[in-house]
Scaffold this active site. Structure first.
Site, mmCIF file in Angstrom:
data_model
loop_
_atom_site.group_PDB
_atom_site.id
_atom_site.type_symbol
_atom_site.label_atom_id
_atom_site.label_comp_id
_atom_site.label_asym_id
_atom_site.label_seq_id
_atom_site.Cartn_x
_atom_site.Cartn_y
_atom_site.Cartn_z
ATOM 1 N N HIS A 64 -11.272 16.730 1.293
ATOM 2 C CA HIS A 64 -11.650 15.487 0.996
ATOM 3 C C HIS A 64 -11.134 13.746 1.634
ATOM 4 O O HIS A 64 -11.589 12.884 1.940
ATOM 5 C CB HIS A 64 -11.236 14.430 0.018
ATOM 6 N N CYS A 106 5.480 -0.756 -8.286
ATOM 7 C CA CYS A 106 4.331 -0.966 -9.492
ATOM 8 C C CYS A 106 2.959 -0.409 -9.202
ATOM 9 O O CYS A 106 2.331 -0.262 -9.864
ATOM 10 C CB CYS A 106 4.701 -2.671 -9.929
#
Lengths: 392, 131
Positions: free
Chosen positions: A204, A327
């Site tokens: 992929h 984050c």
């Protein structure tokens, strides 16, 4: 909002030619039969597809088809290579060598081996992300069983000298595993020439489908592996499970196309990457992460001083890019790869990875660079002035 | 489906439009509160003009994550009309609730509370209760 996709190091769009090959193995009139059911013609046709794909993948990495073992992707290949080879060879040695900047599929497998009583040396790369062959040589011990090093780093794109490390290992009879998830089909790699015993591959990252990969194994002398899963005995008993013919045909097609177009693709993508770096170079406080010369064509990783990475990313909903900020990556810490290079938490937090692929265009790159410049300027304009004496 | 679930719509609006961002001209009655450290990932300056014991205008400058910038922006909307005692009573939880800030980011809002405390310490003419 139309989004410019510059996250090809995470995954790529499937090439329409690959989709065509896959569709041929899905429909009632296609080669959908079980490739193990060679007692009937549809099964033999499916088997032929599988073996054709095996040959196509093998050709890209200088292997013979019999060396290619199908897996579900590079994560499984890395796990099977490390856990399988270490468990098989534990009587010969219980020491492994790898680097701190490997993919979690390697690092977490190493942690598992540590729990099983193995010792692992984690090499620290230099500031450019390169692990010198001399560092590997110094880490080798009489009981070293295996060395694992990625060819191209997934975050910063630097290329390791796997041929030199392969030679070191071969001289000493130590197994050498290479994670080539980011390099196969993009850079030349040859298991014979580079003395690679175990090579992890995926589809992929190369405009093939997700959920399929391969582990390329040295044949002579044959490598012993303890399998991780059991069942129907497919893939010489090393990886049981019904072969996903459509996925394998897709991976074969992706590798065949890459072999044909690698040189042209790499040159075009490197040109776009250089254009992107040139356009971003005008941003004050920007710096390149990783070696400026030894890098794969498609990956550009930068840190932008004075900008918080998560805010920059959230300000760019029109760009699909990756960040080393804690984050953004959904982890508790900023990028461990950038910190291993000696980057401060703040600079790791302010990093962006822009990765290009076969379908990236000049317009994508120009728009992305303009948008990043615009948002960096805006976020800086609302930030307090840096204090005197602050260290980048 | 494509909306980023980490941020409320209000956080994204304030991050991208940054209402209240900027500086105020230094003049009699202007006051500033600062807190945080860029190295720690969050730094803020709140600037206000105080007229007759109440804040007449407020602006902010902030470096930090989207929640932190949005909270600084939200705070500057809340400040006009407030006095010294209101600053002492200000609680970061109000911003957390208004902006749907996740618990993992509460520490950043404490930095904002520190800036409000600093603002009260720098109140023109010393501590003057409006009550």
């Amino acid at each position: 909002v139309s989004v410019i996709y510059l996250d090809n190091a995470a995954t790529t769009a499937v090439d329409p030619r690959v989709m065509e090959a896959m569709l041929d193995c899905l429909s009632a009139t296609g080669d959908y039969a079980n490739a193990s059911a060679t007692n009937h013609a549809p099964g033999r046709r499916a088997r032929a597809r599988v073996e054709q794909a095996r040959a196509e993948v093998a050709a890209v990495v200088g292997a013979s088809p019999e060396q290619v073992l199908w897996t579900s992707g590079a994560t499984e290949s890395n796990n099977l290579a490390l856990l399988g080879a270490a468990r098989f060879g534990r009587a010969r040695g219980r020491h492994l060598v790898t680097s701190r900047t490997e993919h979690p599929a390697v690092l977490d497998a190493c942690r598992q081996l540590e729990r099983e009583g193995f010792e692992v040396t984690y090499l620290k790369p230099g500031a450019t992300g390169i692990v010198e062959p001399g560092q590997v040589e110094q880490a080798l011990r009489p009981d070293t069983l295996l060395v694992s090093l990625m060819h191209v780093n997934n975050e910063i794109g630097v290329v390791q000298d796997v041929a030199a490390v392969g030679a070191l290992c071969r001289e000493r009879g130590i197994l050498f595993h290479v994670d080539a998830a980011q390099s196969a089909g993009k850079l030349p790699i040859d298991v014979q020439r580079d003395a690679i015993d175990l090579l992890s591959l995926t589809a992929h990252k190369l405009h093939g489908p997700k959920g399929v990969g391969a582990l390329c194994l040295r044949r002579e002398p044959r490598i012993g592996l303890v399998p991780l899963q059991f069942g129907g005995g497919q893939e010489r008993g090393l990886r049981s499970g019904t072969l996903p013919t459509h996925q394998l045909a897709g991976m074969g097609a992706a590798y065949r196309i890459a072999a044909q177009e690698m040189t042209a693709d790499a040159a075009r993508i490197a040109g776009l990457r250089d254009l992107l770096w040139q356009a971003l170079g005008a941003v004050p406080g920007i710096s390149l992460n990783g070696d400026s010369g030894r890098r794969v064509a498609g990956i550009l990783n930068v840190s932008i001083d004075g900008v918080e990475g998560e805010s920059l990313l959230a300000s760019l909903p029109d760009l699909a890019v990756a960040s080393g900020s804690a984050c953004a990556s959904m982890t508790a810490e900023p990028s461990y790869v950038l910190r291993a290079l000696g980057r401060s938490d703040r600079m790791a937090q302010s990093s962006l990875r822009l990765s290009l692929g076969r379908f990236s265009t000049r317009a994508d790159v120009e728009t992305a660079a303009a948008r990043i410049r615009e948002e960096v300027e805006r976020l800086r304009s609302i930030a307090p002035a840096p204090r005197a004496g602050a260290v980048p | 489906v494509s909306a980023d679930p980490r941020y409320s719509a209000e956080v994204l609006r304030r991050l991208r439009e940054t209402p209240g961002a900027g500086l105020l001209a230094a003049e009699p009655g202007s006051v500033q509160g600062c807190a945080g450290d860029r190295e720690q990932g969050a730094e803020v300056q709140i600037a206000c003009t105080v007229v007759q014991g109440r804040i007449a205008a407020a602006r902010f400058l902030a470096f930090g994550c989207p929640h932190f910038i949005a909270a600084a922006s939200w705070l500057t909307d809340q400040l006009p009309g407030t006095g010294y005692d209101d600053l002492l009573a200000w609680d970061w939880r109000a911003a957390a609730q208004a902006l749907e800030v996740p618990a993992a980011k509460f520490g950043r809002l404490l930095t904002l509370q520190d800036a409000v405390r600093d603002l009260s310490r720098n109140w023109p003419g010393g501590q003057q209760s409006t009550v």
